[in-house]
Scaffold this active site. Structure first.
Site, short mmCIF file in Angstrom:
data_model
loop_
_atom_site.label_atom_id
_atom_site.label_comp_id
_atom_site.label_asym_id
_atom_site.label_seq_id
_atom_site.Cartn_x
_atom_site.Cartn_y
_atom_site.Cartn_z
N GLU A 1 0.83 -1.21 0.00
CA GLU A 1 0.00 0.00 0.00
C GLU A 1 0.86 1.26 0.00
O GLU A 1 1.94 1.28 0.58
CB GLU A 1 -0.88 0.02 1.26
CG GLU A 1 -1.87 -1.12 1.28
CD GLU A 1 -2.48 -1.37 2.66
OE1 GLU A 1 -3.66 -1.74 2.70
OE2 GLU A 1 -1.78 -1.20 3.67
N LYS A 51 3.80 6.93 2.76
CA LYS A 51 4.42 5.71 3.32
C LYS A 51 4.18 4.54 2.38
O LYS A 51 3.09 4.39 1.83
CB LYS A 51 3.83 5.41 4.71
CG LYS A 51 4.41 4.15 5.35
CD LYS A 51 4.01 4.01 6.80
CE LYS A 51 2.71 3.28 6.98
NZ LYS A 51 2.42 2.97 8.39
N ALA A 60 4.42 -8.78 16.33
CA ALA A 60 5.30 -7.60 16.32
C ALA A 60 4.67 -6.37 16.98
O ALA A 60 5.38 -5.57 17.59
CB ALA A 60 5.69 -7.29 14.88
N GLN A 61 3.37 -6.20 16.86
CA GLN A 61 2.75 -4.96 17.39
C GLN A 61 2.53 -5.00 18.90
O GLN A 61 2.33 -3.95 19.53
CB GLN A 61 1.38 -4.71 16.72
CG GLN A 61 1.36 -4.79 15.20
CD GLN A 61 2.29 -3.81 14.53
OE1 GLN A 61 2.37 -2.64 14.93
NE2 GLN A 61 3.05 -4.26 13.55
N ASP A 77 -2.26 -15.86 22.36
CA ASP A 77 -1.93 -16.06 20.94
C ASP A 77 -2.11 -17.55 20.65
O ASP A 77 -1.87 -18.39 21.54
CB ASP A 77 -0.48 -15.64 20.67
CG ASP A 77 -0.17 -15.48 19.18
OD1 ASP A 77 0.07 -14.33 18.75
OD2 ASP A 77 -0.14 -16.50 18.45
N GLY A 105 -7.85 -6.26 11.65
CA GLY A 105 -8.72 -6.31 10.47
C GLY A 105 -8.50 -5.02 9.70
O GLY A 105 -9.06 -3.98 10.04
N ASP A 106 -7.64 -5.07 8.67
CA ASP A 106 -7.23 -3.81 8.02
C ASP A 106 -7.08 -3.97 6.52
O ASP A 106 -6.30 -3.26 5.90
CB ASP A 106 -5.93 -3.29 8.66
CG ASP A 106 -4.76 -4.27 8.51
OD1 ASP A 106 -5.00 -5.40 8.05
OD2 ASP A 106 -3.63 -3.90 8.85
N1 LIG Z 1 -4.52 -0.84 12.22
C1 LIG Z 1 -3.28 -0.51 11.97
O1 LIG Z 1 -2.93 0.66 11.89
C2 LIG Z 1 -2.26 -1.59 11.84
C3 LIG Z 1 -0.90 -1.27 11.88
C4 LIG Z 1 0.05 -2.31 11.85
C5 LIG Z 1 -0.38 -3.63 11.75
N2 LIG Z 1 -1.71 -3.89 11.67
C6 LIG Z 1 -2.20 -5.26 11.60
O2 LIG Z 1 -2.09 -5.81 12.89
C7 LIG Z 1 -1.95 -7.23 12.78
C8 LIG Z 1 -0.79 -7.69 13.64
O3 LIG Z 1 0.42 -7.22 13.06
P1 LIG Z 1 1.81 -7.82 13.54
O4 LIG Z 1 2.85 -7.05 12.84
O5 LIG Z 1 1.82 -7.90 15.04
O6 LIG Z 1 1.69 -9.31 12.94
P2 LIG Z 1 2.48 -10.63 13.39
O7 LIG Z 1 2.35 -11.56 12.24
O8 LIG Z 1 3.82 -10.27 13.88
O9 LIG Z 1 1.63 -11.17 14.64
C9 LIG Z 1 0.33 -11.67 14.51
C10 LIG Z 1 0.09 -12.68 15.63
O10 LIG Z 1 -1.29 -13.07 15.59
C11 LIG Z 1 -1.33 -14.45 15.98
N3 LIG Z 1 -2.61 -15.03 15.56
C12 LIG Z 1 -3.03 -15.34 14.30
N4 LIG Z 1 -4.28 -15.84 14.36
C13 LIG Z 1 -4.66 -15.83 15.66
C14 LIG Z 1 -5.83 -16.21 16.35
N5 LIG Z 1 -6.88 -16.74 15.71
N6 LIG Z 1 -5.88 -16.04 17.70
C15 LIG Z 1 -4.82 -15.53 18.38
N7 LIG Z 1 -3.67 -15.15 17.77
C16 LIG Z 1 -3.59 -15.30 16.43
C17 LIG Z 1 -0.10 -15.06 15.29
O11 LIG Z 1 0.27 -16.30 15.88
C18 LIG Z 1 0.94 -13.95 15.50
O12 LIG Z 1 1.69 -14.15 16.68
C19 LIG Z 1 -1.77 -7.54 11.30
O13 LIG Z 1 -2.99 -8.01 10.80
C20 LIG Z 1 -1.41 -6.20 10.70
O14 LIG Z 1 -1.80 -6.11 9.35
C21 LIG Z 1 -2.64 -2.91 11.73
#
Ligand SMILES: NC(=O)c1ccc[n+]([C@@H]2O[C@H](COP(=O)([O-])OP(=O)(O)OC[C@H]3O[C@@H](n4cnc5c(N)ncnc54)[C@H](O)[C@@H]3O)[C@@H](O)[C@H]2O)c1
Length: 350
Positions: free
Chosen positions: A66, A79, A149-150, A171, A236-237
């Protein structure tokens, strides 16, 4: 013939990942998150002075890439960010990003930066800003479902900017929970690892969902959500990627960043096009109500919006002053005679 070295305007400050990490530690991570929350809040208050457009997305089977542009008339930012939920299996991150800030008057960039760290920080700061207006007053416990990561950034922003004291983690992968628990040790937060989402949300006043899966998922079902909860749904994004059962939305007051983008990407993609939502900037600027009563279920349907990145780049630029935490990149061609770009190329061969 020799050619002159590039002028100041041609050299653009660049913040590498390494320098960004030094800058965050130089400021202090909680202070960084608190100050960033305030800067984002200030820009939400002047929302109407920005150009706004849903981000430009390129979808594939594996994920999305994006571009997120905006401008306030004085500065412009953009970005590049990806979202690839299966990347972690290959040892790569789900989300990576970099971006730039430019001067509108000349179109010249004034900062180029890594934004993977910054995206985690600004997403957490935006969650904290929303919680200030939407979470039950005196909230002290937050559940985090999805400990990737977040997660730590979300926990620390809610501690620093909203007074959260206890974090309950869940998780599907226990190694992710253990990583988050370990990283938050010594943060001053009480951290509780849980074996189910139900155990994690018990007694939590705020639930943050930050899972990654490129499909409609149901991380929270309606029966899990009691009165008075604030849900901070960040995972959910993207079209086809949601975390909440739609019945939760029917019982919640839903707050969004920029409705035209969230209707495509957020939890509300499950709902009709006229599903009522409130844009958060209206709450921040006092035009609309946030949380009105203790029984209300509030939902921040976060997808991430360009203005948050704009605020973050401007904050970083200000915070870099007086440090040596950037390098100059020779990235803008700068001929002595601005119309003699070709001559500059020729002279380089001589
Ligand atoms: N809204 C925003 O501004 C924004 C910004 C950054 C990231 N995000 C979104 O946030 C989400 C997390 O990002 P991230 O970088 O931490 O990803 P990541 O892949 O590092 O971590 C995601 C975690 O979710 C866990 N997971 C998956 N399905 C699951 C379930 N059913 N129940 C419990 N845990 C589950 C995985 O095991 C993993 O540890 C992503 O979907 C990303 O696109 C949104």
């Amino acid at each position: 013939m020799s050619f002159s070295p590039p002028s100041d305007k041609a050299m653009v400050p660049f913040v590498s990942v390494e320098n960004m990490m030094h800058l965050i530690h130089h400021v202090g991570i909680e202070k960084f998150l608190c100050e960033l929350t305030d800067v984002i809040e200030d820009d939400f208050r002047r929302w109407e002075s920005f150009d706004k457009t849903p981000r430009i997305a390129s979808h594939s089977r594996q994920g999305v890439i994006e571009l997120m542009p905006t401008s306030d008339g004085a500065f412009y930012s953009c970005k590049y960010v990806n979202g690839h939920p299966r990347n972690t299996i290959e040892g790569l991150q789900t989300v990576t990003a970099f971006g730039l800030l430019a001067e509108v008057s000349t179109g010249y960039p004034v900062l180029i930066s890594e934004m993977t760290m910054l995206t985690a920080l600004r997403t957490a700061a935006t969650s904290a800003m929303a919680a200030r207006y939407l979470a039950p007053s005196g909230a002290r416990t937050m559940a985090i479902i999805g400990n990737g990561a977040q997660a730590e950034f979300q926990a620390l922003a809610m501690k620093a900017a909203c007074g959260i004291e206890t974090i309950k983690l869940y998780d599907i992968d226990p190694r992710a929970t253990e990583k988050t628990r370990r990283n938050l040790a010594g943060s001053g937060l009480e951290v509780i690892a849980c074996c189910s989402p139900q155990a994690a949300i018990e007694r939590a006043e705020i639930i943050t969902t930050c899972t990654a899966d490129k499909q409609f998922a149901t991380i929270l079902t309606d029966n899990m959500i009691g009165a008075g909860i604030h849900i901070n749904a960040i995972g959910g994004d993207c079209p086809g990627k949601t975390e909440l059962h739609r019945d939760i939305l029917l019982r919640s007051d839903t707050f969004v960043e920029f409705a035209p983008q969230t209707r495509i990407e957020g939890e509300i993609q499950q709902m009709p096009a006229d599903f009522p939502v409130t844009e958060l900037w209206r709450v921040v600027s006092g035009e609309a109500a946030g949380r009105c009563n203790p029984q209300q279920i509030t939902l921040f349907d976060s997808v991430g919006f360009a203005i948050e990145d704009f605020s973050t780049l401007r904050f970083v630029r200000a915070r870099l002053a007086g440090t040596d935490l950037c390098q100059n990149l020779d990235i803008i061609a700068d001929p002595d005679d601005p119309r003699d770009l070709f001559g500059m190329l020729q002279r380089c061969r001589q």
